[in-house]
Motif scaffolding. Structure first.
Motif, PDB file in Angstrom:
ATOM      1  N   VAL A   1      15.202  11.023 -13.859  1.00 42.52           N
ATOM      2  CA  VAL A   1      14.832  12.006 -14.870  1.00 42.52           C
ATOM      3  C   VAL A   1      13.306  12.108 -14.959  1.00 42.52           C
ATOM      4  CG1 VAL A   1      14.795  12.448 -17.352  1.00 42.52           C
ATOM      5  CG2 VAL A   1      16.923  11.817 -16.230  1.00 42.52           C
ATOM      6  N   ILE A   3      11.177  11.494 -12.615  1.00 42.02           N
ATOM      7  CA  ILE A   3      10.690  12.169 -11.410  1.00 42.02           C
ATOM      8  C   ILE A   3      10.849  13.679 -11.549  1.00 42.02           C
ATOM      9  CG2 ILE A   3      11.126  12.531  -8.945  1.00 42.02           C
ATOM     10  CD1 ILE A   3      11.907   9.539  -8.809  1.00 42.02           C
ATOM     11  N   VAL A   4      12.008  14.095 -12.083  1.00 40.40           N
ATOM     12  CA  VAL A   4      12.259  15.531 -12.291  1.00 40.40           C
ATOM     13  C   VAL A   4      11.210  16.117 -13.227  1.00 40.40           C
ATOM     14  CG1 VAL A   4      13.840  17.185 -13.352  1.00 40.40           C
ATOM     15  CG2 VAL A   4      14.725  15.443 -11.788  1.00 40.40           C
ATOM     16  N   LEU A   5      10.954  15.454 -14.349  1.00 40.06           N
ATOM     17  CA  LEU A   5       9.986  15.953 -15.312  1.00 40.06           C
ATOM     18  C   LEU A   5       8.577  15.982 -14.729  1.00 40.06           C
ATOM     19  CD1 LEU A   5      11.341  14.242 -18.550  1.00 40.06           C
ATOM     20  CD2 LEU A   5      11.207  16.697 -18.130  1.00 40.06           C
ATOM     21  N   ASN A   7       7.846  16.447 -11.588  1.00 37.70           N
ATOM     22  CA  ASN A   7       7.809  17.573 -10.658  1.00 37.70           C
ATOM     23  C   ASN A   7       7.690  18.898 -11.403  1.00 37.70           C
ATOM     24  OD1 ASN A   7       7.947  15.975  -8.376  1.00 37.70           O
ATOM     25  ND2 ASN A   7      10.196  16.038  -8.272  1.00 37.70           N
ATOM     26  N   LEU A   8       8.397  19.004 -12.530  1.00 33.62           N
ATOM     27  CA  LEU A   8       8.318  20.231 -13.326  1.00 33.62           C
ATOM     28  C   LEU A   8       6.914  20.462 -13.852  1.00 33.62           C
ATOM     29  CD1 LEU A   8      11.634  20.096 -15.420  1.00 33.62           C
ATOM     30  CD2 LEU A   8      11.113  21.620 -13.512  1.00 33.62           C
ATOM     31  N   HIS A  11       4.944  22.436 -11.499  1.00 36.35           N
ATOM     32  CA  HIS A  11       5.572  23.688 -11.075  1.00 36.35           C
ATOM     33  C   HIS A  11       4.637  24.856 -11.363  1.00 36.35           C
ATOM     34  CE1 HIS A  11       9.438  24.871  -9.465  1.00 36.35           C
ATOM     35  NE2 HIS A  11       9.422  25.968 -10.220  1.00 36.35           N
ATOM     36  N   THR A  37      16.702  21.784 -21.495  1.00 41.95           N
ATOM     37  CA  THR A  37      17.109  22.396 -20.226  1.00 41.95           C
ATOM     38  C   THR A  37      15.968  23.230 -19.663  1.00 41.95           C
ATOM     39  OG1 THR A  37      18.054  24.345 -21.337  1.00 41.95           O
ATOM     40  CG2 THR A  37      19.518  22.475 -20.946  1.00 41.95           C
ATOM     41  N   LEU A  43      15.312  27.610  -8.422  1.00 41.54           N
ATOM     42  CA  LEU A  43      15.579  26.230  -8.828  1.00 41.54           C
ATOM     43  C   LEU A  43      16.914  26.170  -9.563  1.00 41.54           C
ATOM     44  CD1 LEU A  43      14.177  23.341  -9.119  1.00 41.54           C
ATOM     45  CD2 LEU A  43      13.520  24.101 -11.403  1.00 41.54           C
ATOM     46  N   ILE A  46      18.380  22.823 -14.777  1.00 46.59           N
ATOM     47  CA  ILE A  46      18.405  21.381 -15.024  1.00 46.59           C
ATOM     48  C   ILE A  46      18.681  21.132 -16.504  1.00 46.59           C
ATOM     49  CG2 ILE A  46      17.011  19.270 -15.029  1.00 46.59           C
ATOM     50  CD1 ILE A  46      15.351  20.599 -12.773  1.00 46.59           C
ATOM     51  N   ILE A  48      18.745  17.886 -19.203  1.00 47.59           N
ATOM     52  CA  ILE A  48      18.430  16.466 -19.399  1.00 47.59           C
ATOM     53  C   ILE A  48      18.955  16.046 -20.767  1.00 47.59           C
ATOM     54  CG2 ILE A  48      16.595  14.763 -19.645  1.00 47.59           C
ATOM     55  CD1 ILE A  48      14.920  16.410 -17.726  1.00 47.59           C
ATOM     56  N   TRP A  72       4.973  17.145 -20.249  1.00 51.48           N
ATOM     57  CA  TRP A  72       5.303  18.457 -19.678  1.00 51.48           C
ATOM     58  C   TRP A  72       4.948  19.575 -20.661  1.00 51.48           C
ATOM     59  CZ3 TRP A  72       8.674  22.443 -21.048  1.00 51.48           C
ATOM     60  CH2 TRP A  72       8.768  23.465 -20.110  1.00 51.48           C
TER      61      TRP A  72
END
Length: 601
Positions: A1, A3-5, A7-8, A11, A37, A43, A46, A48, A72
């Motif tokens: 999670v 890592i996803v945040l 990366n966002l 973006h 979300t 993409l 997502i 979370i 973020w």
């Protein structure tokens, strides 16, 4: 999670995001964010989980996710939100950070595109644009009890459809609509700041007012036992009820045989009691027709007071509930709900706190400053200035610049008195019953029916004098109506476009009223934001806490008051744009220890 945040955060394409929560009040101790979300072009959406009961995070893991979300939110990643005001509130109150680099609020942009009320909610837009009913698939009042995968799919689709709505809206935007949207976009964080700041409530005064109001309502019940009340029951077969409109009409014009002041909006015959108005102004007139302290006077006063006290009791209950968390009211100030592109307010309606009726106005005594005092900045004559700007009427501009009291001037004509003899109530009645109706499409015949105290011939002659003096306003009225009939659109100087009235096509009154009131508010909004900027630039403690139609409310520090007044004076009187210098804009000030007992300065 995490890592996803992370990366966002990097973006570059716009990301639509949305919270799913347990309620609308992030100050509530039971409030929880259940899910966040994200959706972006190319993409997969997502979701979370956050504090959902099925989410199984440890406390430490959840705190780490919260920290990543804060990072973020503060990032430069471009963001699209369906209701930015709510996401901003949750982000600031719960996550303790504002949302950075929001490029669009799809709710407000839809409102700019389409001025109808009720069309900016995402369920409506999804259905009408994409034939989607996904938001009906879950019980939104019990999201914490839905399965996590159900809530996750629901939230992810929210963000995905928000992205699609944004793309569809792009097809309708013009340069003028973008200019209009930009004004509201800039104001959204300011209005949320006002909500977060709140206005302090003196709980002791509020509790005392509640007790006093309850007692007064009980005392008014005694009007049911007198001779007049008995005559009413004998004639109509039921007890007199001070809270019933029909009962009041029958009592005053059937039993007491008093002379009516005006018709109801649907009434046609003053000889029929049930066609006669019993509004507050009419009741005050009826009081002059009966002996003081008589049973008739007590009944009329009971009607005047009872409706006010019942409404006041409702306000008190609402204030008590809404301020119980921290002793402050935190009203919403909305930009996406009024078809004329003015603002609105709710929880509570800060723009509709009673002031003209003394029995109800007492409520304002419980609204007090956190610092040294409250100040209300009023845009004096905002609507007339708006009309003068739109019509570019030289005579109106000259009169406003010379300080002519236009409402008093024409009140004197209506009452056939000198201007010095006109009292405050006569001036107010001329303003609301003659000047504004004339400016918004009414004429002498309708006005005479509504105000029989003015001779019909006098109203007609006063109307002729008004339009002889302000002939360019008359021309502007006709041109507005002709333009709307030809195109189906009405454009405001601020870039906003109205197409629809309350019931479909715009009436003549809508065409004239909407353009003036909308523009006057847009100028106030521009000035409000400029004042806020200057106050923060000067590092002042004083703050803006509310906006009421044509005024702005401040909670001020005493030492800062002279500078605050100077800033407001400068911002109000200077042109806000390059087209609003046709008339002089005026700032008026009141200060006080509460919102009722305020003195002009």
């Amino acid at each position: 999670v995490l890592i996803v945040l992370n990366n966002l955060e990097k973006h570059q394409s716009p990301i639509a995001f949305d919270y799913e929560t347990t309620g609308l009040d992030p100050w509530n101790p039971k409030f929880k964010p259940l899910l966040v979300t994200f959706a972006s072009k190319g993409l997969t959406p997502i979701a979370i989980p956050l504090d959902h009961s099925h989410a199984r995070w440890s406390k430490e893991q959840l705190q780490g996710i919260y920290a990543a979300i804060r990072k973020w939110l503060a990032s430069d990643c471009p963001k699209i939100i369906q209701n930015w005001a709510y996401e901003e509130l949750v982000s600031r109150v719960f996550f303790d950070t504002p949302v950075n680099n929001v490029i669009c609020c799809t709710q407000i942009r839809e409102h700019v595109i389409d001025n109808r009320e009720g069309v900016t909610g995402q369920p409506f837009m999804e259905y009408t644009k994409f034939n989607s009913l996904h938001k009906t698939k879950v019980d939104t009042s019990r999201l914490d009890h839905e399965f996590l995968d159900t809530v996750a799919r629901y939230g992810a689709l929210d963000s995905a459809y928000c992205l699609r709505i944004h793309a569809e809206q792009e097809l309708h935007m013009t340069d003028d609509l973008q200019r209009a949207y930009d004004l509201f976009h800039e104001a959204i964080p300011q209005f949320i700041e006002m909500k977060i700041r709140g206005i302090k409530v003196d709980q002791k005064i509020l509790a005392g007012l509640a007790e006093e109001t309850t007692q007064q309502i009980r005392e008014l019940e005694t009007t049911k036992t007198g001779a007049v009340a008995k005559a009413f029951k004998k004639k109509y077969g039921k007890s007199w009820d001070a809270g019933s409109g029909q009962s009041k009409q029958r009592m005053f014009f059937g039993i007491m045989q008093l002379d009516p002041t005006r018709l109801t909006p649907t009434g046609t015959n003053l000889s029929n009691p049930e066609h006669c108005s019993t509004d507050a102004d009419s009741l005050r007139n009826l009081l002059t027709q009966v002996p003081a302290n008589s049973e008739e006077a007590k009944i009329i006063n009971a009607c005047l007071n009872l409706s006010s006290l019942v409404k006041l009791n409702g306000y008190i209950t609402g204030f008590t509930t809404l301020s119980k968390q921290d002793g402050y009211l935190h009203p919403w100030f909305n930009l996406g709900q009024v078809r004329t592109y003015r603002s609105s307010s709710n929880d509570p309606n800060f723009q509709n706190i009673p002031v003209r009726i003394p029995a109800m106005a007492r409520l304002r005594t419980c609204l007090v400053p956190r610092f040294d005092g409250l100040m209300e900045l009023d845009f004096g004559g905002a609507e007339l200035c708006g009309i003068g700007t739109l019509a570019r009427d030289k005579n109106l501009g000259d009169d406003l610049r010379a300080g002519v009291d236009i409402h008093r001037r024409y009140a004197a004509m209506l009452h056939e008195l000198s201007e010095d003899e006109i009292d405050k109530e006569q001036r107010f009645n001329c303003k609301t019953g003659f000047i504004f109706p004339e400016c918004y499409g009414s004429y002498w015949g309708t006005i005479s029916n509504n105000y029989p105290q003015w001779a019909e011939e006098t109203v007609r002659d006063t109307e002729a004098a008004l339009w002889k003096r302000y002939s360019d306003v008359r021309k502007w009225q006709k041109q507005c109506q002709a333009n709307y009939e030809r195109t189906g659109e009405l454009w405001m100087l601020s870039g906003f476009r109205t197409q629809y009235g309350k019931q479909g096509l715009m009436s003549k009154n809508n065409v004239l009223n909407d353009s003036v009131q909308g523009f006057a508010f847009h100028r106030l909004l521009r000035v409000l934001m400029d004042i806020e900027y200057e106050m923060r630039h000067e590092k002042m403690q004083s703050i803006i806490i509310g906006q009421i139609h044509d005024s702005v409310v401040f909670d001020y520090v005493k030492e800062e008051l002279p500078l605050l007044v100077d800033i407001c004076e400068e911002m109000v009187t200077r042109p806000a744009w390059d087209f609003d210098d046709v008339v002089p804009w005026k700032a008026e000030f009141k200060i006080g220890k509460n919102m009722l007992e305020m003195q002009e300065i």
